[in-house]
Design an enzyme around this catalytic site. Structure first.
Site, PDB file in Angstrom:
ATOM      1  N   ASP A 153       0.862  -1.186   0.000  1.00 23.17           N
ATOM      2  CA  ASP A 153       0.000   0.000   0.000  1.00 23.17           C
ATOM      3  C   ASP A 153       0.898   1.236   0.000  1.00 23.17           C
ATOM      4  O   ASP A 153       1.558   1.528   1.001  1.00 23.17           O
ATOM      5  CB  ASP A 153      -0.906  -0.038   1.241  1.00 23.17           C
ATOM      6  CG  ASP A 153      -1.924   1.095   1.262  1.00 23.17           C
ATOM      7  OD1 ASP A 153      -1.757   2.077   0.520  1.00 23.17           O
ATOM      8  OD2 ASP A 153      -2.882   1.005   2.062  1.00 23.17           O
ATOM      9  N   HIS A 154       0.887   1.976  -1.111  1.00 20.32           N
ATOM     10  CA  HIS A 154       1.811   3.093  -1.251  1.00 20.32           C
ATOM     11  C   HIS A 154       1.417   4.294  -0.394  1.00 20.32           C
ATOM     12  O   HIS A 154       2.155   5.275  -0.343  1.00 20.32           O
ATOM     13  CB  HIS A 154       1.891   3.512  -2.723  1.00 20.32           C
ATOM     14  CG  HIS A 154       3.258   3.968  -3.131  1.00 20.32           C
ATOM     15  ND1 HIS A 154       4.284   4.181  -2.232  1.00 20.32           N
ATOM     16  CD2 HIS A 154       3.788   4.250  -4.350  1.00 20.32           C
ATOM     17  CE1 HIS A 154       5.356   4.579  -2.868  1.00 20.32           C
ATOM     18  NE2 HIS A 154       5.092   4.629  -4.153  1.00 20.32           N
TER      19      HIS A 154
END
Length: 475
Positions: free
Chosen positions: A445-446
């Site tokens: 998850d950036h």
């Protein structure tokens, strides 16, 4: 609570997971007339996470099963009624409506035999559901059949409709189509909005109003016709692939998985990185561990060492073990690792997790992995075993797949895909030799994991699998 309500108790569909809203009744273990006792399992249901057996919390005799097997029921809905005092005889019929309840639209009085037949099953707390106070709009009767208002009616006498105002400028007569109807259906704006909300094309509606105007009743009638057509099986044309297609309702685990994957894919900005690594030493270590007396009887395979390598990488890069709290706009860092293992089952994909996997020794981790996989294949995974995961491994290599771009399990920050191990030409100590090689893919998850952190974690996993002695030096 009346005596009848105390006698006939209802068991409602409980929330057997964390915030689940529905469950499917897989199998009933009792039938009307059976005696049940407190704690006895009466049915098996399948939630969005697992199959669960439901015990009833009181004694009595089964009076009614409210739903058939295969029915999906909302949490909180009564599913079974039990007579807790079967020796008391028949219960009294349901009381008549209290004064002041809506009766204006009640139908004409039915014959006495029909009236008794309709009432005798409607005991308080069970039986046919009471009529809703929300009634569907009735179609207006033709003017010749409408009854005149009574003298005592408070409504004013009907007035003749006012003539339509003249247009500001001359307009041409409405263009007619081939059937003699206006090319554009005539309807007032509220009726057009109603048709749009119900998904009805006004071109398909037969008008009943004056001058060919479509009314609200016309739209409702068209909507009912469309719904009836959807519910009526349609014979397949001769050219269709009869007998060569199967339709399976999407429900239970597969429905929940689909919803979770869509939510994750379109909520968390996914980034996936890949690395190809020589795992020859790891495969040799797996063979040696299978002969180790300390691991006798335990499930020892490459996935075990991949899991251990990921746990080592998390210890070296703890910020990867976190979750994004959208409601509070916070990143929640976790000092424990509940390691999820994606498992394919006959009911669909599930992700049970090993609680506190980071605190387990290699034999303990092997034991937990074996139990997790076995329980999942038998369909006995509980909702608690699938809740609270922090990071996941998916082993696509067992299907001969080299790599993929896995979707993050909701509530987690990353997922590691372990590809197939294959013998490939590889430069080893300056020479090209056949080596055991695999590909790893890490999706993260950036929002909370940047490229540097994700790269470090993936590089550490690869380094451990390339030289498994690092399990000792990095631990």
């Amino acid at each position: 609570m009346t005596a009848v309500e105390q006698r006939f108790r209802e068991f409602k569909m409980p929330d057997v997971g964390e915030g689940l809203t529905e469950a499917e009744i897989l199998k009933w273990f009792v039938a009307p007339g059976d005696t049940v006792t407190d704690g006895q399992v009466v049915c098996e249901v399948e939630t969005a996470k697992a199959a669960v057996e439901l015990p009833i919390p009181f004694d009595g005799v089964v009076h009614e099963l409210r739903f058939d097997e295969g029915t999906t029921v909302d949490v909180g809905t009564p599913i079974i009624s039990v007579d807790t005092d079967p020796g008391a005889g028949e219960a009294a019929p349901q009381a008549a409506p209290a004064a002041g309840e809506a009766v204006a639209e009640a139908p004409a009085a039915a014959p006495e035999s029909e009236e008794k037949e309709g009432r005798q099953a409607n005991l308080v707390g069970y039986g046919a559901a009471p009529a809703s106070t929300k009634r569907r709009p009735r179609k207006p009767l033709p003017s010749a059949q409408r009854s005149a208002p009574t003298p005592s009616a408070a409504a004013p006498a009907p007035r003749a409709p006012a003539p339509a105002p003249a247009p500001a400028r001359p307009e041409a007569a409405p263009e007619l189509n081939g059937s003699g109807r206006p090319a554009r259906p005539l309807a007032k704006p509220p009726v057009r909005k109603l048709a749009k909300d119900l998904g009805i094309d006004l071109e398909t509606v037969t008008p009943s109003g004056a001058d060919g105007i479509i009314t609200r009743e016309d739209v409702h009638a068209a909507a009912e016709a469309v719904q009836a057509a959807r519910e009526t099986p349609v014979a397949a044309p001769a050219t269709a692939a009869q007998g060569r297609e199967r339709r399976v309702p999407v429900k239970g685990v597969r429905k929940a998985t689909a919803q979770a994957m869509v939510n994750s894919a379109f909520t968390a900005p996914h980034v996936t990185e890949f690395v190809t690594v020589d795992v020859t030493r790891t495969m040799k270590l797996v063979s040696e561990l299978k002969q180790d007396p300390e691991l006798a009887g335990l499930r020892v395979n490459p996935l075990l060492l991949v899991a251990k390598a990921l746990l080592v990488a998390i210890r070296r890069n703890p910020d990867i073990n976190a979750t994004w709290d959208e409601g509070n706009q916070e990143i929640v860092y976790k000092d424990y690792v509940n390691l999820g293992i994606a498992a394919a089952t006959p009911r669909g994909l599930i992700v049970p997790n090993i609680k506190d996997a980071d605190a387990k020794t290699l034999p303990e981790l092997a034991s937990a992995l074996g139990e997790l996989v076995g329980t999942a294949r038998e369909g006995r995974t509980s909702p608690a075993e699938m809740s609270g995961g922090t990071i996941t491994i998916t082993n696509v290599g067992v299907f001969g797949i080299d790599a993929g771009t896995p979707i993050i399990n909701p509530g987690e920050s990353a997922i590691l895909a372990f590809g197939a191990v294959k013998l490939q030409p590889w430069v080893h100590k300056g020479e090209v030799k056949p080596r055991q090689v695999t590909t790893l893919a890490l999706s993260f998850d950036h929002r909370l994991v940047d490229g540097e952190l994700g790269s470090k974690v993936l590089a550490d996993v690869a380094a451990v699998l390339e030289r498994p002695k690092r399990l000792i030096t990095w631990a």
